[in-house]
Design an enzyme around this catalytic site. Structure first.
Site, PDB file in Angstrom:
ATOM      1  N   GLU A  54      43.637  54.590  47.445  1.00 25.17           N
ATOM      2  CA  GLU A  54      44.870  55.380  47.275  1.00 25.17           C
ATOM      3  C   GLU A  54      45.987  54.607  46.575  1.00 25.17           C
ATOM      4  O   GLU A  54      46.844  55.199  45.921  1.00 25.17           O
ATOM      5  CB  GLU A  54      45.356  55.908  48.625  1.00 25.17           C
ATOM      6  CG  GLU A  54      44.483  57.010  49.224  1.00 25.17           C
ATOM      7  CD  GLU A  54      43.327  56.469  50.054  1.00 25.17           C
ATOM      8  OE1 GLU A  54      43.082  55.236  50.025  1.00 25.17           O
ATOM      9  OE2 GLU A  54      42.662  57.274  50.738  1.00 25.17           O
ATOM     10  N   PHE A 116      43.967  61.480  65.833  1.00 22.91           N
ATOM     11  CA  PHE A 116      43.111  60.769  64.879  1.00 22.91           C
ATOM     12  C   PHE A 116      43.732  60.799  63.484  1.00 22.91           C
ATOM     13  O   PHE A 116      44.135  61.853  63.004  1.00 22.91           O
ATOM     14  CB  PHE A 116      41.719  61.405  64.849  1.00 22.91           C
ATOM     15  CG  PHE A 116      40.807  60.731  63.854  1.00 22.91           C
ATOM     16  CD1 PHE A 116      40.450  59.407  64.009  1.00 22.91           C
ATOM     17  CD2 PHE A 116      40.341  61.425  62.744  1.00 22.91           C
ATOM     18  CE1 PHE A 116      39.630  58.774  63.089  1.00 22.91           C
ATOM     19  CE2 PHE A 116      39.522  60.802  61.806  1.00 22.91           C
ATOM     20  CZ  PHE A 116      39.166  59.472  61.977  1.00 22.91           C
ATOM     21  N   GLN A 117      43.837  59.658  62.884  1.00 25.34           N
ATOM     22  CA  GLN A 117      44.414  59.489  61.544  1.00 25.34           C
ATOM     23  C   GLN A 117      45.849  59.995  61.449  1.00 25.34           C
ATOM     24  O   GLN A 117      46.282  60.469  60.408  1.00 25.34           O
ATOM     25  CB  GLN A 117      43.531  60.129  60.471  1.00 25.34           C
ATOM     26  CG  GLN A 117      42.198  59.402  60.376  1.00 25.34           C
ATOM     27  CD  GLN A 117      41.446  59.664  59.101  1.00 25.34           C
ATOM     28  OE1 GLN A 117      41.502  60.747  58.548  1.00 25.34           O
ATOM     29  NE2 GLN A 117      40.730  58.652  58.623  1.00 25.34           N
ATOM     30  N   LYS A 166      48.149  69.857  58.584  1.00 31.16           N
ATOM     31  CA  LYS A 166      46.976  70.656  58.238  1.00 31.16           C
ATOM     32  C   LYS A 166      47.171  72.136  58.574  1.00 31.16           C
ATOM     33  O   LYS A 166      46.757  73.019  57.814  1.00 31.16           O
ATOM     34  CB  LYS A 166      45.759  70.105  58.983  1.00 31.16           C
ATOM     35  CG  LYS A 166      44.453  70.596  58.425  1.00 31.16           C
ATOM     36  CD  LYS A 166      43.273  69.848  58.991  1.00 31.16           C
ATOM     37  CE  LYS A 166      41.966  70.380  58.434  1.00 31.16           C
ATOM     38  NZ  LYS A 166      40.801  69.684  59.017  1.00 31.16           N
ATOM     39  N   MET A 484      50.477  31.723  37.631  1.00 32.96           N
ATOM     40  CA  MET A 484      51.932  31.707  37.789  1.00 32.96           C
ATOM     41  C   MET A 484      52.341  30.949  39.043  1.00 32.96           C
ATOM     42  O   MET A 484      53.310  30.195  39.043  1.00 32.96           O
ATOM     43  CB  MET A 484      52.469  33.143  37.830  1.00 32.96           C
ATOM     44  CG  MET A 484      53.979  33.224  37.771  1.00 32.96           C
ATOM     45  SD  MET A 484      54.646  32.350  36.347  1.00 32.96           S
ATOM     46  CE  MET A 484      54.820  33.675  35.166  1.00 32.96           C
TER      47      MET A 484
HETATM   48  C1  LIG Z   1      49.904  41.834  45.552  1.00 32.04           C
HETATM   49  C2  LIG Z   1      50.449  40.509  45.175  1.00 32.04           C
HETATM   50  N1  LIG Z   1      50.157  39.413  45.921  1.00 32.04           N
HETATM   51  C3  LIG Z   1      50.634  38.199  45.582  1.00 32.04           C
HETATM   52  C4  LIG Z   1      51.450  38.054  44.488  1.00 32.04           C
HETATM   53  C5  LIG Z   1      52.007  36.680  44.105  1.00 32.04           C
HETATM   54  N2  LIG Z   1      51.508  36.278  42.786  1.00 32.04           N
HETATM   55  C6  LIG Z   1      52.245  36.410  41.664  1.00 32.04           C
HETATM   56  S1  LIG Z   1      51.436  35.922  40.291  1.00 32.04           S
HETATM   57  C7  LIG Z   1      50.078  35.477  41.184  1.00 32.04           C
HETATM   58  C8  LIG Z   1      48.885  34.887  40.517  1.00 32.04           C
HETATM   59  C9  LIG Z   1      48.206  35.829  39.620  1.00 32.04           C
HETATM   60  O1  LIG Z   1      47.042  35.214  39.135  1.00 32.04           O
HETATM   61  P1  LIG Z   1      46.264  35.814  37.911  1.00 32.04           P
HETATM   62  O2  LIG Z   1      46.070  37.253  38.090  1.00 32.04           O
HETATM   63  O3  LIG Z   1      45.045  35.006  37.670  1.00 32.04           O
HETATM   64  O4  LIG Z   1      47.308  35.652  36.725  1.00 32.04           O
HETATM   65  P2  LIG Z   1      47.773  34.308  35.958  1.00 32.04           P
HETATM   66  O5  LIG Z   1      49.123  33.962  36.504  1.00 32.04           O
HETATM   67  O6  LIG Z   1      46.767  33.267  36.190  1.00 32.04           O
HETATM   68  O7  LIG Z   1      47.865  34.748  34.542  1.00 32.04           O
HETATM   69  C10 LIG Z   1      50.280  35.715  42.543  1.00 32.04           C
HETATM   70  C11 LIG Z   1      49.324  35.391  43.609  1.00 32.04           C
HETATM   71  C12 LIG Z   1      51.757  39.224  43.752  1.00 32.04           C
HETATM   72  N3  LIG Z   1      52.565  39.212  42.700  1.00 32.04           N
HETATM   73  N4  LIG Z   1      51.222  40.417  44.114  1.00 32.04           N
END
Ligand SMILES: Cc1ncc(C[n+]2csc(CCOP(=O)(O)OP(=O)(O)O)c2C)c(N)n1
Ligand SMILES: [Mg+2]
Lengths: 586, 178
Positions: A54, A116-117, A166, A484
């Site tokens: 979803e 439920f749900q 529902k 990042m």
């Molecule tokens: C749902 C979620 N969880 C954690 C983060 C924190 N976060 C930001 S960038 C990143 C790393 C992303 O890695 P990747 O997809 O390999 O991209 P890269 O930076 O290596 O290009 C994380 C864990 C986020 N933005 N979103």
């Protein structure tokens, strides 16, 4: 009391959707929405895209909405269906995307009994929607449905939830046409105050170091606003910058465009922001990723702020001339005033300002060196841009370095073609968003520039793409790191890479094939063009695993807690002094 | 709405108390929306009262006493205005002058001299005893927040055991509507 307008709640919902011009919904069935799915089965007017989670339904609807300017519609079941949608709703709220999300709910007599749900959906989504409704009486249903569209699309757009028990879906009630529904109170102000507009125009004409700072509000306002912005900026001859969300509102290839501003903005852009004497904010919101350290934010400038949302004004940065209204309406009036008085900018001052900007431009802050052994991520994206820019191409992204590199190296000349999760920064956004775009634009080229970590958050949606024959392309910048986060660990936490290595990665080529899609891999810079061409030639969905330099950093960078004139340009000058206070900022 | 720079720039110390009156549709969840706004955005709230004021049009009035710098108060009003069921937001501290009143019930348990003294003070404050037993009173007092605060302070050594306050309700003085 039979009347032609009497029908079941489920039929009322479907009729309301049709009358609102909805032709596609993104959804996932369950017990509490069975009557709705039954009604959907009977109608061919609405196409249903079955997703695999979803959250993805909401992101797909966001992709649909942002690439068309129309609201995106979601249908999910009660309980887990609704809670799974919460991330998507929050994402849409942060990025002002119009979404109407219909959630099933347990029957009214069961509400509050831990049935439920059952989940308190209106309670849970109150903080992540513009508004929500729990419809307990079938005779309120048509009105609530139409109001939902009014609120989602009006003013500053955003997500809304209509929670549908529902028994209400099964009960018979009266339908009401959309034109018979007016919202009691909700009336966003569209026209800006004329006195303020005149004052703003005087200031714009008198400025010596002006800068347009534009955001997603321009795109949300529509194609008219985009055109008016371009016209006005050209009339003035002033430099213009954009936020991440606003890219494409002004052509990136135009010489007045300075590129993206903010944490990973170009040097000339951020320096211009710091040194300008007049900032003209058009539909942007002074996000912390843009402003950097607030007490050092553009200290010498007067600020004009055009925004449809009064709460955006003076929220973060004090404004000299606020103009509350729709960007399109306000720009139209501004241009009228500008033309009526033969306003002419100070040519000498402007020339000095431009030559200063050109000096900064010469630093060439996006430069990188591509040797012939490992692929630089920037190079891969740049080649992707060169080889696809002449097509009708839409780019979505995940979140991380690849997202910033895409924003830096892929140029957008048109609005609505760049879709990224800006406010919430939701990993897992890009693939479902690409699906939503492809549904709306079946013949377009839709590419998700992804990271190897992010793509795993909603990779199940490749199955959705296969089922509905949506030939989305996943261009994975695979650096085997949550790049990042790793970059921040390198720069601010002594290089201690705690839990950011992408361990146990799947073989993305085989993964693509397992879904029935095409899988490609590239490891040498010399093969990049070739693999992109193969991707473009392939018919259905494709995963391209672009194996890139593991430790490349995204520069330039304005570390959080730094000011625009304290940019870090490269790893060499990365001796960033970060105070404890700044490190506590995100 | 005065949204000027002078208004926006604010000294961190410049925190003031504002009484804000919000007219809303009387529908389920509306109080949660307003309260959620304050908790979600970290605003300081001193009191909040709510009740239906127009049965025919199904309107309720929420009165909030909030603390903040001019910039924060401006935000509170703008954010409240953004809520869909909100009709009107008035800052009575700015758009006043306004009458502000609060009611409290104060219970004392005491005998002898303390009991007599509590009655004397209640009289000075025009508080009424609305319940009494051999060794207890419940006083009802109406007035400004300050007045109620001082009444409570004086009652403390005289056997005060329980307080219940309504929070502030307010209205613009004169013929002008709130
Ligand atoms: C749902 C979620 N969880 C954690 C983060 C924190 N976060 C930001 S960038 C990143 C790393 C992303 O890695 P990747 O997809 O390999 O991209 P890269 O930076 O290596 O290009 C994380 C864990 C986020 N933005 N979103
Ligand atoms: Mg990565």
């Amino acid at each position: 009391m039979a009347s032609s307008n009497e029908m079941t709640g489920a039929e009322i919902v479907i009729k309301a959707l049709i009358d609102q011009g909805v032709d596609v919904i993104f959804g996932y069935p369950g017990g509490a929405v069975l009557p709705l799915y039954d009604a959907l089965f009977e109608h061919n007017a609405i196409r249903h895209i079955l997703v695999r989670h979803e959250q993805a339904a909401v992101h797909a609807a966001e992709g649909y909405a942002r690439s068309t300017g129309k609201p995106g519609v979601v249908l999910v079941t009660s309980g887990p269906g609704a809670t799974n949608a919460v991330t998507g709703l929050t994402d849409a709220l942060m990025d002002s995307v119009p979404i109407v999300c219909l959630t099933g709910q347990v029957a009214t007599h069961l509400i509050g009994s831990d049935a439920f749900q059952e989940a308190d959906t209106v309670g849970i989504t109150r903080a992540c929607t513009k508004h929500n409704w729990l419809v307990k009486d079938v005779n309120d249903l048509a009105r609530s449905m139409h109001e939902a569209f009014i609120v989602a699309t009006g003013g500053r757009p955003g997500p809304v939830v209509v929670d549908l028990p529902k028994d209400v879906q099964l009960a018979k009630g009266l339908y009401l046409e959309p034109m018979r529904v007016q919202h009691k109170t909700y009336r966003p102000k569209l026209k800006g105050d004329l006195a303020s507009i005149r004052e703003a125009v005087e200031m714009i004409a008198a400025a010596k170091r002006p800068l347009f700072y534009t955001g997603g509000g321009v795109i949300n306002s529509g194609p008219g606003a985009v055109q008016l912005l371009t016209d006005f900026v050209r009339m003035t001859g002033y430099p213009i910058t954009s936020t991440l969300m606003g890219l494409g509102a002004y052509p990136a290839s135009d010489k007045q465009f300075l590129g993206m501003v903010g944490m990973h903005g170009k040097v000339e852009t951020n320096y211009a922001m710091h040194d300008c004497d007049l900032m003209i904010n058009v539909g942007a919101r002074f996000d912390d990723r843009v402003t950097g350290r607030l007490d050092a934010f553009s200290p010498g400038s007067k600020k004009i702020h055009i925004d449809i949302d009064p709460s955006s004004i003076n929220k973060i940065v004090p404004i000299d001339v606020p103009i509350i209204g729709d960007v399109g309406h306000v720009l139209e009036d501004m241009i009228k005033v500008w033309k009526s008085k033969v306003h002419r900018p100070d040519a000498d001052a402007l020339e000095k300002w431009w030559s200063q900007i050109k000096e900064w431009r010469a630093i060439d802050s996006l430069k990188y060196e591509q040797a012939d052994d490992v692929i630089k991520p920037q190079y891969a994206i740049q080649r992707l841009y060169e080889l696809t820019k002449d097509r009708d191409v839409y780019i979505t992204t995940e979140v991380g370095q690849h997202q910033m590199w895409a924003a830096q190296h892929y140029g957008f000349d048109k609005p609505n073609h760049w879709l990224t999760s800006g406010g919430l920064g939701t990993m897992g956004y890009g693939l479902p968003a690409a699906i939503g775009v492809q549904v709306a634009h079946p013949d377009a080229l839709v590419i998700d520039i992804a990271g190897e970590a992010s793509i795993q958050m909603n990779i199940q949606e490749l199955s959705t793409a296969m089922q509905h024959r949506l030939p989305v392309k996943l261009f994975i910048i695979n650096n085997r790191y949550m790049g990042m986060v790793r970059q921040w660990q390198e720069l601010m936490h002594g290089g201690r890479y705690s839990e950011t290595y992408s361990e146990a990665l799947p073989d993305f080529v085989k993964l693509a094939e397992a879904f029935g899609a095409t899988g490609l891999r590239v490891e040498k810079p010399g093969d990049v063009d070739d693999v992109i061409k193969k991707m473009l030639a392939a018919e259905g969905p494709v995963i391209v695993d672009v194996v890139v330099d593991q430790l490349e950093n995204c520069f330039p960078m304005m570390p959080s807690g730094a000011a625009h004139n304290e940019m870090v340009l490269s790893a060499e000058d990365k001796a960033i002094e970060v105070s404890a206070e700044a490190a506590a900022l995100l | 709405m005065a949204l000027t720079r002078e208004h926006g720039v604010s000294d961190v110390e410049d925190v003031r108390k504002h009484t804000i009156s919000i007219l809303v549709d009387d529908e389920t969840g509306v109080l949660a929306r307003v309260a959620g706004l304050f908790s979600g955005r970290g605003y300081n709230i001193e009191s909040l009262t709510v009740a239906q004021v127009d049965a025919k049009n199904k309107l309720s009035r929420i009165t909030i006493v909030a603390l903040g710098t001019p910039m924060v108060i401006e935000q509170i009003k703008a954010q409240a205005n953004r809520l869909v069921p909100v009709h009107d937001v008035v800052d009575l501290t700015v758009d006043g002058p306004a009458v502000e009143r609060e009611m409290a019930l104060v219970k004392t348990v005491a005998s002898g001299e303390k009991r007599v003294e509590s009655l004397r003070i209640a009289d000075i404050f025009r508080a009424r005893a609305v319940d009494s037993s051999h060794n207890s009173f419940i006083f009802e007092i109406t007035g400004s927040t300050d007045k109620i605060d001082s009444f409570i302070d004086l009652m403390r050594p005289l056997g005060l055991t329980e307080i219940s306050r309504t929070g502030v309700v307010a209205m613009v003085r004169g013929t002008k509507p709130t």
